[in-house]
Design a protein around this motif. Sequence first.
Motif, PDB file in Angstrom:
ATOM      1  N   LYS A 236       0.786  -1.234   0.000  1.00 38.93           N
ATOM      2  CA  LYS A 236       0.000   0.000   0.000  1.00 38.93           C
ATOM      3  C   LYS A 236       0.814   1.278   0.000  1.00 38.93           C
ATOM      4  O   LYS A 236       0.263   2.350   0.092  1.00 38.93           O
ATOM      5  CB  LYS A 236      -0.937   0.033   1.226  1.00 38.93           C
ATOM      6  N   GLY A 242       5.731   8.782   4.981  1.00 34.95           N
ATOM      7  CA  GLY A 242       4.778   8.935   6.081  1.00 34.95           C
ATOM      8  C   GLY A 242       3.832  10.108   5.949  1.00 34.95           C
ATOM      9  O   GLY A 242       3.393  10.658   6.951  1.00 34.95           O
ATOM     10  N   GLY A 245      -0.562   8.887   3.640  1.00 34.73           N
ATOM     11  CA  GLY A 245      -1.599   8.327   4.504  1.00 34.73           C
ATOM     12  C   GLY A 245      -2.003   6.895   4.257  1.00 34.73           C
ATOM     13  O   GLY A 245      -2.497   6.245   5.162  1.00 34.73           O
ATOM     14  N   ARG A 246      -1.823   6.371   3.041  1.00 36.32           N
ATOM     15  CA  ARG A 246      -2.530   5.124   2.723  1.00 36.32           C
ATOM     16  C   ARG A 246      -1.941   3.854   3.331  1.00 36.32           C
ATOM     17  O   ARG A 246      -2.643   2.861   3.421  1.00 36.32           O
ATOM     18  CB  ARG A 246      -2.685   4.946   1.216  1.00 36.32           C
ATOM     19  N   ASN A 248      -1.221   3.071   6.361  1.00 35.44           N
ATOM     20  CA  ASN A 248      -1.302   2.944   7.821  1.00 35.44           C
ATOM     21  C   ASN A 248      -1.834   1.590   8.275  1.00 35.44           C
ATOM     22  O   ASN A 248      -2.688   0.983   7.645  1.00 35.44           O
ATOM     23  CB  ASN A 248      -2.175   4.067   8.410  1.00 35.44           C
ATOM     24  N   GLY A 250      -3.273   0.902  11.827  1.00 35.60           N
ATOM     25  CA  GLY A 250      -3.501   1.676  13.044  1.00 35.60           C
ATOM     26  C   GLY A 250      -2.764   2.983  12.935  1.00 35.60           C
ATOM     27  O   GLY A 250      -2.774   3.629  11.877  1.00 35.60           O
ATOM     28  N   GLU A 251      -2.087   3.390  14.001  1.00 34.73           N
ATOM     29  CA  GLU A 251      -1.389   4.674  13.973  1.00 34.73           C
ATOM     30  C   GLU A 251      -0.044   4.591  13.262  1.00 34.73           C
ATOM     31  O   GLU A 251       0.579   5.609  12.974  1.00 34.73           O
ATOM     32  CB  GLU A 251      -1.210   5.209  15.406  1.00 34.73           C
ATOM     33  N   LYS A 252       0.410   3.396  12.951  1.00 34.78           N
ATOM     34  CA  LYS A 252       1.727   3.248  12.321  1.00 34.78           C
ATOM     35  C   LYS A 252       1.624   3.372  10.805  1.00 34.78           C
ATOM     36  O   LYS A 252       0.614   3.021  10.211  1.00 34.78           O
ATOM     37  CB  LYS A 252       2.314   1.880  12.666  1.00 34.78           C
ATOM     38  N   PHE A 253       2.706   3.888  10.217  1.00 35.51           N
ATOM     39  CA  PHE A 253       2.822   3.872   8.768  1.00 35.51           C
ATOM     40  C   PHE A 253       3.848   2.813   8.388  1.00 35.51           C
ATOM     41  O   PHE A 253       4.956   2.806   8.928  1.00 35.51           O
ATOM     42  CB  PHE A 253       3.276   5.234   8.236  1.00 35.51           C
TER      43      PHE A 253
ATOM     44  N   CYS B 240      -4.417  13.288   2.938  1.00 31.71           N
ATOM     45  CA  CYS B 240      -3.943  12.140   2.169  1.00 31.71           C
ATOM     46  C   CYS B 240      -3.868  12.490   0.688  1.00 31.71           C
ATOM     47  O   CYS B 240      -4.713  13.220   0.183  1.00 31.71           O
ATOM     48  CB  CYS B 240      -4.867  10.945   2.361  1.00 31.71           C
ATOM     49  N   TYR B 266      -8.574   3.894  -3.002  1.00 32.70           N
ATOM     50  CA  TYR B 266      -7.463   4.400  -2.172  1.00 32.70           C
ATOM     51  C   TYR B 266      -6.498   3.305  -1.729  1.00 32.70           C
ATOM     52  O   TYR B 266      -5.279   3.481  -1.761  1.00 32.70           O
ATOM     53  CB  TYR B 266      -8.073   5.103  -0.962  1.00 32.70           C
ATOM     54  N   MET B 269      -4.198  -2.056  -4.514  1.00 33.66           N
ATOM     55  CA  MET B 269      -2.800  -2.171  -4.926  1.00 33.66           C
ATOM     56  C   MET B 269      -2.721  -2.768  -6.324  1.00 33.66           C
ATOM     57  O   MET B 269      -3.688  -3.341  -6.815  1.00 33.66           O
ATOM     58  CB  MET B 269      -2.058  -3.067  -3.934  1.00 33.66           C
ATOM     59  N   TYR B 293      -5.766   7.536  16.076  1.00 33.90           N
ATOM     60  CA  TYR B 293      -4.429   7.366  15.480  1.00 33.90           C
ATOM     61  C   TYR B 293      -3.679   8.695  15.430  1.00 33.90           C
ATOM     62  O   TYR B 293      -2.481   8.767  15.703  1.00 33.90           O
ATOM     63  CB  TYR B 293      -4.508   6.813  14.047  1.00 33.90           C
ATOM     64  N   ARG B 297      -0.012   9.537  16.890  1.00 35.05           N
ATOM     65  CA  ARG B 297       1.062   9.968  16.004  1.00 35.05           C
ATOM     66  C   ARG B 297       1.596  11.355  16.358  1.00 35.05           C
ATOM     67  O   ARG B 297       2.792  11.575  16.401  1.00 35.05           O
ATOM     68  CB  ARG B 297       0.533  10.056  14.570  1.00 35.05           C
TER      69      ARG B 297
END
Lengths: 271, 347
Positions: A236, A242, A245-246, A248, A250-253, B240, B266, B269, B293, B297
């Motif tokens: 993705k 970072g 946005g796509r 992620n 959860g809060e991680k990239f 985004c 979005y 892939m 989130y 972050r």
Amino acid sequence: MTTIELVPKPATIKRMIDESRDVKSYVLEMNESLTMPALPGQFVEVSVQGYGEATFAVTRKSKGDREFTISVKRIGHLTKMLHRAATGDIVGVRGPYGNSFPVDDWKGKDILVIGGGIGLAPLRPVIDHILLNRKDYGSMEIIFGARTPDDILYKEDLKMWESDKSILLHKTIDVPFEGWNGRVGVVPAVIRDLGVKPDRRVSIVCGPPIMIKFTAAALRELRWPDDRIFTTLEMKMQCGIGQCGRCNIGEKFICKDGPVFSLDQIPEHAL
Amino acid sequence: MNKWHKIKKTDLQKYVSRLAEKWEVWIPRLVDGKWEFGIYDGARDLDLPESIIDVSLKNLFFPKRRAIATFDENSKWSLQPVSPERRPRIILGLHPCDAAGIEYMDKVFLQSEYKDVMYKNERERTILVGMLCNKMGDDCHCTDRGLTPDSTSSMDVAFVNEGEWYFFRSLTDKGKRIMESKYLKETDEGPTKNEWPAGKYSIASPEEFMEMYDDSIWHELSDICLTCGICTYACPTCVCFLVADEKFKGKGERVTVWDSCQLQSYSRMAGGQNTRKTPASRVRNRTLDKFAYSHLRYGRISCTGCGRCIMVCPLKRSFPQLGARLSERIREKEKERTKVPAESKEE
């Protein structure tokens, strides 16, 4: 002049290698004395002008940081264009991005490498690193699965690893195939067959998402703790830094906090 | 604290006209019944809305389509970065929630390992002259999001609309540059302080939201959402984007364009795999991104309480309502958990 991070730098295709029926590798050299100092597990964004860009793991480095290799499976718009490219063509590159496999933390440990198809690409720099620093590491075992014999990539490397006494290599294909006398069965089944124990080992796993999921399950059955199963979630990603946005979880990239994670660092639904 | 300066309302237009001689001045304008920012040209009487401006400022810092490089389609490689716009500008009349949106974008694009130099340039060339709100609009709920209609955070100059006067105060060195004017008179007076009511959409904590990932409520919530994505375009903190090449008559541009996590494309892939194929998975992603989130972050949730998502939603039920409904569910669950079982009460 400050540089716009999202604008790639030119690199020249020095060599192309036909790996399998739908995978080609490209040895790229950065132009204008630029470098690409990628660590094992890091990735780059590669552009074909007029067609955009996509994410590729750096699968080998050569000539210091000037030259590196990516492997491209023909699957979408951009990869189709890359497959049409010729030696000497210029592509755009930016990176390297993301974290890397913690190879320094693994010194003294035994390493189990588990790759499925094109998933071997981001793992090959780890194998290269260990072979280059052989005395720093314990044993190395590689399990590589492909759908059919025609999908086996890195044939030269596999030959080399097979003849290397310090490596134990298992090649497998998913289903029986005429003329194939080797092992048959999907990677998780092979793991169960071999009964690979965690002992002093760390494992690194990459392949299609479904393969990662079931490989993790097989390893957990064999009592591998999550913090010793590493994977790289090459999915993705777009900007690599970072921001778009796509990617992620959860809060991680994936692109910034990963792509390399041990299973204890990601929620179950990421698999 | 810098002193207040007051200006007669009837002098504001003259003051802005003087500023426009030196700066590109952006002000809210009514276009087809909606407020949006446009360049001040003196052609119309200045009129400043007391509350929410329909279209957010996002586009002025991070345009919906932004060329980052150009190329000649007939060459194999000629990609060249664009040169940044340098003209200094003033944005006058934005509100506290607009400034909060910019503050959040700063976290994404500037307080990051890789700074977005184009965004940085837009920030650096801009003086933010914020007008504090006199009232809260129907969908406004900034008071539920840690802001008030008179927050001045991230503004260079703040001004207040009071009676026949506007009270101006500079908050940064950049802001001081526009305070030298014969129309602005230093004063010991100041605007009166207002009390603000809570909004209609209070929400649970980010930690509580994080516990809801596997809850079945996402199907209920996605049933009342078209996942059309309009809320993400209207949102001042949804940034985004997609990177793509566009070609027209031999000339090409590499662009970033706004994208939306509410659209199925979005997360699609190459090869067709999609990790967020269902509406429920997309609604969950955006709700949790807004209210949890983002906090993990960047240390603050990304909803400013501006209410634009409700204003543009075809169903008039957008993420503030979803967030509030979810918070209600969190409280219900908490009650169930802490309820003393009937038997033990007997003893």
